[in-house]
Write an enzyme that holds these catalytic residues in place. Structure first.
Site, mmCIF file in Angstrom:
data_model
loop_
_atom_site.group_PDB
_atom_site.id
_atom_site.type_symbol
_atom_site.label_atom_id
_atom_site.label_comp_id
_atom_site.label_asym_id
_atom_site.label_seq_id
_atom_site.Cartn_x
_atom_site.Cartn_y
_atom_site.Cartn_z
ATOM 1 C CB ALA A 64 -0.877 0.001 1.240
ATOM 2 N N GLY A 109 0.705 -5.436 0.625
ATOM 3 C CA GLY A 109 -0.179 -5.588 -0.538
ATOM 4 C C GLY A 109 0.556 -6.065 -1.780
ATOM 5 C CD GLU A 112 -2.495 -8.452 1.693
ATOM 6 O OE1 GLU A 112 -2.375 -7.225 1.519
ATOM 7 O OE2 GLU A 112 -3.290 -8.948 2.514
ATOM 8 C CD GLU A 132 0.404 -6.453 5.275
ATOM 9 O OE1 GLU A 132 1.186 -7.362 5.656
ATOM 10 O OE2 GLU A 132 -0.136 -6.458 4.159
HETATM 11 N N1 COA Z 1 4.510 3.509 0.151
HETATM 12 C C1 COA Z 1 4.955 4.724 -0.222
HETATM 13 N N2 COA Z 1 6.246 4.995 -0.465
HETATM 14 C C2 COA Z 1 7.126 4.005 -0.321
HETATM 15 C C3 COA Z 1 6.752 2.710 0.059
HETATM 16 C C4 COA Z 1 5.358 2.478 0.316
HETATM 17 N N3 COA Z 1 4.884 1.266 0.671
HETATM 18 N N4 COA Z 1 7.858 1.926 0.130
HETATM 19 C C5 COA Z 1 8.884 2.714 -0.216
HETATM 20 N N5 COA Z 1 8.451 3.963 -0.481
HETATM 21 C C6 COA Z 1 9.245 5.140 -0.860
HETATM 22 C C7 COA Z 1 10.180 5.579 0.240
HETATM 23 O O1 COA Z 1 9.507 6.375 1.193
HETATM 24 C C8 COA Z 1 11.208 6.344 -0.536
HETATM 25 O O2 COA Z 1 10.711 7.623 -0.865
HETATM 26 P P1 COA Z 1 11.671 8.931 -0.777
HETATM 27 O O3 COA Z 1 12.660 8.727 -1.902
HETATM 28 O O4 COA Z 1 10.732 10.055 -1.003
HETATM 29 O O5 COA Z 1 12.315 8.892 0.578
HETATM 30 C C9 COA Z 1 11.307 5.540 -1.848
HETATM 31 O O6 COA Z 1 10.111 4.790 -1.933
HETATM 32 C C10 COA Z 1 12.464 4.577 -1.849
HETATM 33 O O7 COA Z 1 12.378 3.798 -0.663
HETATM 34 P P2 COA Z 1 13.676 3.211 0.050
HETATM 35 O O8 COA Z 1 13.246 2.594 1.330
HETATM 36 O O9 COA Z 1 14.718 4.257 0.111
HETATM 37 O O10 COA Z 1 14.109 2.144 -1.046
HETATM 38 P P3 COA Z 1 14.914 0.788 -0.890
HETATM 39 O O11 COA Z 1 15.105 0.274 -2.267
HETATM 40 O O12 COA Z 1 16.132 0.988 -0.037
HETATM 41 O O13 COA Z 1 13.947 -0.217 -0.083
HETATM 42 C C11 COA Z 1 11.866 -1.349 0.347
HETATM 43 C C12 COA Z 1 12.779 -0.672 -0.699
HETATM 44 C C13 COA Z 1 10.616 -1.782 -0.387
HETATM 45 C C14 COA Z 1 12.590 -2.558 0.931
HETATM 46 C C15 COA Z 1 11.550 -0.341 1.487
HETATM 47 O O14 COA Z 1 11.154 0.886 0.909
HETATM 48 C C16 COA Z 1 10.430 -0.794 2.399
HETATM 49 O O15 COA Z 1 10.680 -1.609 3.284
HETATM 50 N N6 COA Z 1 9.198 -0.244 2.197
HETATM 51 C C17 COA Z 1 8.066 -0.564 3.045
HETATM 52 C C18 COA Z 1 7.519 -1.924 2.679
HETATM 53 C C19 COA Z 1 6.359 -2.309 3.597
HETATM 54 O O16 COA Z 1 6.525 -2.508 4.774
HETATM 55 N N7 COA Z 1 5.164 -2.443 2.996
HETATM 56 C C20 COA Z 1 4.003 -2.847 3.707
HETATM 57 C C21 COA Z 1 2.872 -1.921 3.373
HETATM 58 S S1 COA Z 1 1.414 -2.358 4.259
#
Ligand code: COA
Length: 258
Positions: A64, A109, A112, A132
């Site tokens: 999400a 998601g 999912e 989550e």
């Molecule tokens: N929603 C919105 N923005 C997101 C996002 C999400 N789910 N996941 C990552 N982003 C954004 C970050 O905020 C960042 O934005 P910025 O450049 O403005 O700071 C950009 O994407 C890059 O994220 P970053 O964490 O620096 O990239 P990464 O390649 O090092 O890591 C992930 C990627 C996916 C491992 C990490 O972003 C992450 O763990 N995200 C959350 C995943 C999560 O828990 N999802 C569950 C949702 S219910």
């Protein structure tokens, strides 16, 4: 640039989540478009298989859109969740075969929607998880239901209740993904599966998919009744005649989906 790209390659359509700057997170707009696409592609006779993937090499989908969700007022939270669950369910309800080409990690998601596809093929260096509970919520777009059906209750609890991220190798071991491939050959691995599907009669594939999904978890007797209903769709099809004729003549069949 569109947030979702759609490309047709022969009888297969590739749908690419195209927000790499936010790791292809599922915004409200993306969820609505995904729902529309599932409905449209599901009805098109020229489409026999659908591949879902993500742009960039960092993530297939980070779940999400947490930034967008932060600004959603409490009274709209339920409809926000309905949009993502609706999108993912619409992919789960597609009658045609679906492949998730996981070019990067998948969380929340993002995993999912991968679970709602028939096949998951991922790059061998990715991670995935239903994380989550670490964010004060829980999987709400099918994760608590689809994951245990796929890998069993005990392992699903381990992943979901602990919010664990697992490697591609571990995901393959526990049956969460079907295949893993080095990044350079990920697309070729998906293309090989599409080639396999292209050799199968479309009505047979959709009918067999329906029989599995409708019968799974039911009493055997009920499942066998469902199987017979689904089988009858193929019984009087032109493709059945073509399959038998091609076998007798020692040539590859040319299926029309009729
Ligand atoms: N929603 C919105 N923005 C997101 C996002 C999400 N789910 N996941 C990552 N982003 C954004 C970050 O905020 C960042 O934005 P910025 O450049 O403005 O700071 C950009 O994407 C890059 O994220 P970053 O964490 O620096 O990239 P990464 O390649 O090092 O890591 C992930 C990627 C996916 C491992 C990490 O972003 C992450 O763990 N995200 C959350 C995943 C999560 O828990 N999802 C569950 C949702 S219910």
């Amino acid at each position: 640039m569109s947030e979702i790209l759609v490309e047709q390659h022969g009888p297969a359509v590739f749908v690419t989540l195209n927000r790499p700057e936010v790791r292809n997170a599922l915004s409200r707009a993306v969820n609505l478009k995904l729902t529309e696409l599932a409905e449209e592609l599901g009805q098109r006779d020229d489409v026999r298989a659908i591949v879902l993937t993500g742009a960039g090499d960092k993530a297939f989908c980070a779940g999400a859109d947490l930034k967008e969700r932060k600004g959603v007022p409490a009274e709209e939270a339920a409809s926000y969740i309905n949009a993502i669950a609706g999108a993912i369910n619409s992919w789960g309800e597609l009658r045609k075969p679906t492949i998730c080409m996981m070019n990067g990690s998948a969380y929340g998601g993002g995993l999912e929607i991968a679970l709602a596809c028939d096949f998951r093929i991922c790059a061998d260096d990715v991670e995935m998880g239903l994380t989550e509970v670490r964010l004060g919520i829980m999987p709400g777009a099918g994760g608590t239901q689809r994951l245990p059906r796929l890998i069993g209750e005990a392992r699903a609890k381990e992943l979901i209740l602990l919010g664990r991220r697992v490697s591609a190798k571990r995901a393959l071991e526990i049956g969460l993904v079907h295949q893993i491939a080095p990044r350079v050959s990920l697309r070729a691995t998906v293309d090989a599966m599409l080639a396999d599907l292209a050799g199968c009669a479309p009505l047979s594939v959709t009918s067999a998919k329906s029989a599995i999904e409708r019968g799974y978890g039911r009493a055997l007797e009920d499942g066998l009744t469902i199987e017979r209903e689904c089988y009858e769709v193929t019984l009087f099809s032109e493709d059945r005649d073509e399959g038998l004729a091609a076998f007798a003549e020692g040539r590859p069949p040319k299926y029309q989906g009729r």
